[in-house]
Design a protein around this motif. Structure first.
Motif: not given
Length: 218
Positions: A135, A138, A150, A153-154, A181, A185, A188
């Protein structure tokens, strides 16, 4: 016979002076991004096995995938460029703590690691540190590059893990969050492959300045 000379390295103007980007810098970024990609692929495959297969035996296959995910993440954490050395070190320590906890749990448990963590949420107080470190990456990428995936995701990672830890999320919602997620990911990691390498290196004059400040205090 004519000799060929390499062009001089491009000089960048930083906040605290000029700097150049070396081949070593570029190699470090490539390793960082490769680690992210391997980590994202391992996580996505593991998530797909859980979400798309009702066979309990898939949990056995998750352990090697998790190992690959963790090792690759560790490589990225040791090659990422973060201006604050203390923050960088904390993320590395969190990763190490989570990795050690995972190894101890995998050795001591009679069932697959993933199943142990799922059935005993309290184990996240150890294993979860790996995801705290993730995290952190991210958050760094969201702060530095304003990436939408991100940013999401954070928020999703702590929501899913803390929700499972305290038992407030139903299984269906956990599955949805896990799927999001895994997909983000991958997005990203894929987007990092086409990003200009100097952007991930950052302003090297800042690193130099901060290092000189630390040395001046010694």
């Amino acid at each position: 016979m004519t000799t060929q000379t390499l062009p001089p390295p491009e000089v960048y103007q930083g906040q605290f002076g000029e700097f150049t980007i070396t081949q070593s810098d570029r190699t470090g970024v490539i390793i960082y991004r490769t680690g992210l990609m391997v980590s994202a692929l391992s996580f996505a495959i593991g998530s797909a096995l859980v979400l798309l297969n009702n066979n309990p035996t898939v949990f056995t296959a998750l352990t090697p995938l998790y190992t690959c995910f963790s090792v690759a993440l560790g490589v990225s954490l040791f090659t990422i460029h973060i201006y604050m050395a203390s923050l960088h070190r904390i993320l590395q320590i969190f990763w190490a703590m989570g990795s050690i906890a995972s190894v101890i749990l995998a050795i001591s448990s009679n069932e697959p690691l993933a199943l142990t963590v799922y059935n005993q949420p309290v184990t996240l107080f150890g294993v979860g540190f790996i995801f705290v470190a993730l995290t952190g990456i991210y958050f760094k990428e969201a702060f530095c590059f304003n990436r939408l995936e991100t940013k999401i995701l954070t928020l999703i990672v702590p929501l899913l893990l803390l929700g499972h830890l305290v038992g407030i999320l139903p299984t269906q919602r956990e599955s949805v969050l896990l799927g999001i997620w895994a997909m983000l990911f991958l997005v990203f990691a894929l987007r990092k492959t086409v990003q200009a390498i100097p952007a991930d290196i950052g302003d090297k004059s800042v690193f130099t300045y901060l290092k000189e400040q630390r040395l001046a205090k010694v």
